[in-house]
Design a protein around this motif. Structure first.
Motif, mmCIF file in Angstrom:
data_model
loop_
_atom_site.group_PDB
_atom_site.id
_atom_site.type_symbol
_atom_site.label_atom_id
_atom_site.label_comp_id
_atom_site.label_asym_id
_atom_site.label_seq_id
_atom_site.Cartn_x
_atom_site.Cartn_y
_atom_site.Cartn_z
ATOM 1 N N ARG A 9 11.760 -17.988 11.668
ATOM 2 C CA ARG A 9 10.589 -17.124 11.885
ATOM 3 C C ARG A 9 10.745 -16.356 13.183
ATOM 4 N NH1 ARG A 9 8.933 -18.886 17.087
ATOM 5 N NH2 ARG A 9 8.117 -21.021 17.072
ATOM 6 N N ALA A 11 8.063 -14.719 15.943
ATOM 7 C CA ALA A 11 6.628 -14.856 16.230
ATOM 8 C C ALA A 11 6.239 -14.111 17.501
ATOM 9 C CB ALA A 11 6.274 -16.334 16.343
ATOM 10 N N ARG A 43 5.428 -14.046 11.958
ATOM 11 C CA ARG A 43 4.100 -14.521 12.351
ATOM 12 C C ARG A 43 3.648 -13.758 13.585
ATOM 13 N NH1 ARG A 43 4.952 -19.904 13.084
ATOM 14 N NH2 ARG A 43 5.007 -19.921 15.364
ATOM 15 N N GLU A 45 1.428 -13.739 16.663
ATOM 16 C CA GLU A 45 0.709 -14.727 17.468
ATOM 17 C C GLU A 45 -0.390 -14.011 18.264
ATOM 18 O OE1 GLU A 45 3.664 -17.253 19.411
ATOM 19 O OE2 GLU A 45 3.812 -18.345 17.521
ATOM 20 N N VAL A 76 2.061 -13.381 8.924
ATOM 21 C CA VAL A 76 0.997 -14.375 9.091
ATOM 22 C C VAL A 76 0.289 -14.137 10.424
ATOM 23 C CG1 VAL A 76 0.515 -16.842 9.387
ATOM 24 C CG2 VAL A 76 2.181 -16.084 7.669
ATOM 25 N N GLN A 78 -1.703 -15.705 13.365
ATOM 26 C CA GLN A 78 -1.970 -17.030 13.923
ATOM 27 C C GLN A 78 -3.472 -17.255 14.121
ATOM 28 O OE1 GLN A 78 -0.577 -18.292 18.071
ATOM 29 N NE2 GLN A 78 0.804 -19.436 16.733
ATOM 30 N N ASP A 185 1.585 -24.092 12.772
ATOM 31 C CA ASP A 185 2.074 -22.966 11.974
ATOM 32 C C ASP A 185 3.517 -23.176 11.533
ATOM 33 O OD1 ASP A 185 -0.356 -21.725 12.172
ATOM 34 O OD2 ASP A 185 0.257 -20.310 13.729
ATOM 35 N N MET A 189 4.440 -23.500 7.660
ATOM 36 C CA MET A 189 5.281 -22.440 7.100
ATOM 37 C C MET A 189 6.650 -22.966 6.663
ATOM 38 S SD MET A 189 4.260 -19.437 9.856
ATOM 39 C CE MET A 189 5.292 -18.126 9.196
#
Length: 464
Positions: A9, A11, A43, A45, A76, A78, A185, A189
């Protein structure tokens, strides 16, 4: 036994532009996942609501798309998972790995002032008689032994548990902390490998304690070195471009940026220049070093020139048109596109960036009559215009192949008792209006017979 598919990922926090260091982190995660048939997740954040902006999120997505890094599924948020984060904090309360802390902000400040170098352990850690008042939820961290990080880049890192405090997981207003949110997370995930900058290494021991408290398997950690400037100091604006958007604006092709960023902190033998297929095949955590990488713009230009030269002509033209659109310049006409495409092999030969390619292509984008700049105009005196008149006559019925055009120019030069360079200067000025161009014969073939003769005629008419 079936091996767990790789899931990585990226982020970023949407509080500003995508830094080149963040872009390199995203690239490493993308290469590691894609090279193993795994998933690369994104993701955002955005728990810092005061600083997170939709504009920054959009800039990050645009930067990743420009760099050519595709991600699986939707990005995504957070912040959107705050209820799930709170749920986990309360589960830790239930299983005894967390506790309610009723210490006030003033009490915490007073304690830290009196104990500046000690980790905070709340007086409520083992309290039995609890008041009916707002509380934070703190991790009940182990007080003895050590937390061990088996890092794929940094090696084994040991942290004494008595040096870590009982960190807050859920604030008294019910909002989760970053440390808790990241772990929840990553677990939810299905992240198998956390590849991030080594400035996060100090957080990892605390995050491992959360994994342990929940009985979750830890991902594989790999903390990569940061990027420094050429002077060895932390990369900042004083070093020049640091945002990915700035590199895009400077006209480096995305393929070149991928190649160059991959080599910042990672190596595969002595290979410096490679394509995506090779990078995906070769990339591994074992090739990442521990020392900070240094941003070298001269090396980037070299890599950029290689990739620009290796592009198919149509792809280079598409990249040039995209660059023009991004800078707000007018779109190319069909005629201009045709001329540039015809000259592309010669244009790519000297250019290292898209703006440099654009400079080389200027002759194909201007309209008659060509207006020479001051330097080029000095090459157009009465004598040189006379030679251009002779050349015009000599090439009227030429086959218009590069070799025939050069042979005709050489003949005119010899008849005038001069070298080919003496006719190339005024010819360059007449065709392009500037002294920095591709070969005059490449320009003539790209412009075609009719346009070339018309531009020469415009100048020879001034000879009287």
């Amino acid at each position: 036994m079936t091996q767990t598919p790789v899931v990585t990922r990226f982020a970023p926090s949407p509080t500003g532009y995508l830094h080149v260091g963040g872009a390199r982190t995203a690239l490493f995660n993308w290469l590691f996942a894609r090279g193993r048939g795994g998933k690369f997740l994104l993701r955002i954040e955005d728990t810092d609501r005061a600083r997170s902006t939709p504009e920054a999120t959009a800039a990050i997505l645009k930067g990743l798309e420009w760099l050519g890094l595709d991600w699986d599924g939707e990005p995504v948020s957070q912040f959107a998972g705050k209820d799930r984060h709170a749920e986990v904090a309360h589960k830790m309360l239930e299983n005894g790995t967390a506790y309610r802390c009723f210490s006030t902000t003033d009490e915490l400040a007073a304690w830290r002032e009196a104990n500046p170098r000690q980790p905070f352990i709340s007086p409520w850690r083992d309290a039995a008689d609890l008041p009916d008042a707002p509380f934070a939820i703190r991790l009940k961290a182990p007080r003895s032994g050590e937390t061990v990080i088996e890092d794929q880049v940094q090696g084994t890192v040991r942290v004494a548990n008595d040096q870590l405090d009982d960190m807050v997981l859920l604030r008294s207003d019910g909002t989760p902390t970053y440390m808790l949110a990241v772990v929840v997370d990553d677990h939810d995930m299905g992240v198998t490998h956390v590849i991030r900058g080594d400035d996060h290494l100090t957080n990892t021991a605390r995050q491992i304690q959360i994994y342990d408290a929940m009985g979750w398997d830890c991902p594989v950690f790999a903390h990569i070195p940061l990027i420094h400037g050429e002077d060895g100091k932390k990369l900042s604006k004083r070093h020049g471009a640091v945002g990915l958007h700035e590199f895009a604006a400077l006209g480096y092709p995305p393929a070149a940026m991928r190649n160059y960023l991959a080599r910042l902190g990672w190596s595969h033998g002595d290979d410096e220049l490679f394509d995506d297929a090779q990078a995906l095949e070769w990339f591994g955590l074992e090739g990442i070093g521990r020392a900070p990488a240094r941003l070298d713009f001269k090396k980037l230009e070299h890599v950029s020139g290689h990739h620009l030269g290796a592009m198919p002509d149509e792809a280079a033209l598409a990249a040039l048109q995209h660059y023009l659109a991004e800078t707000g310049a007018p779109a190319l006409t069909d005629t201009q596109r045709g001329r540039i495409l015809a000259a592309m092999p010669a244009l790519k030969d000297k250019a290292r960036t898209l703006p440099a390619l654009l400079d080389q292509a200027r002759f194909a984008m201007i309209d008659r009559p060509v207006q020479p700049d001051d330097k080029a105009a000095r090459a157009l005196d009465t004598v040189s215009r006379g030679m251009l008149k002779s050349l015009t006559a000599a090439v009227q019925n030429a086959s218009w192949s590069r070799d025939d055009l050069e042979e005709a120019a050489q003949k005119v030069a010899s008849e005038n008792g001069v070298g080919l360079g003496k006719i190339a200067g005024p010819l360059r000025a007449a065709l392009a209006g500037t002294s920095t161009t591709p070969s005059v014969f490449d320009m003539m073939t790209a412009l075609g017979r009719e346009e070339t003769l018309a531009r020469l005629q415009d100048q020879t008419d001034l000879a009287g």
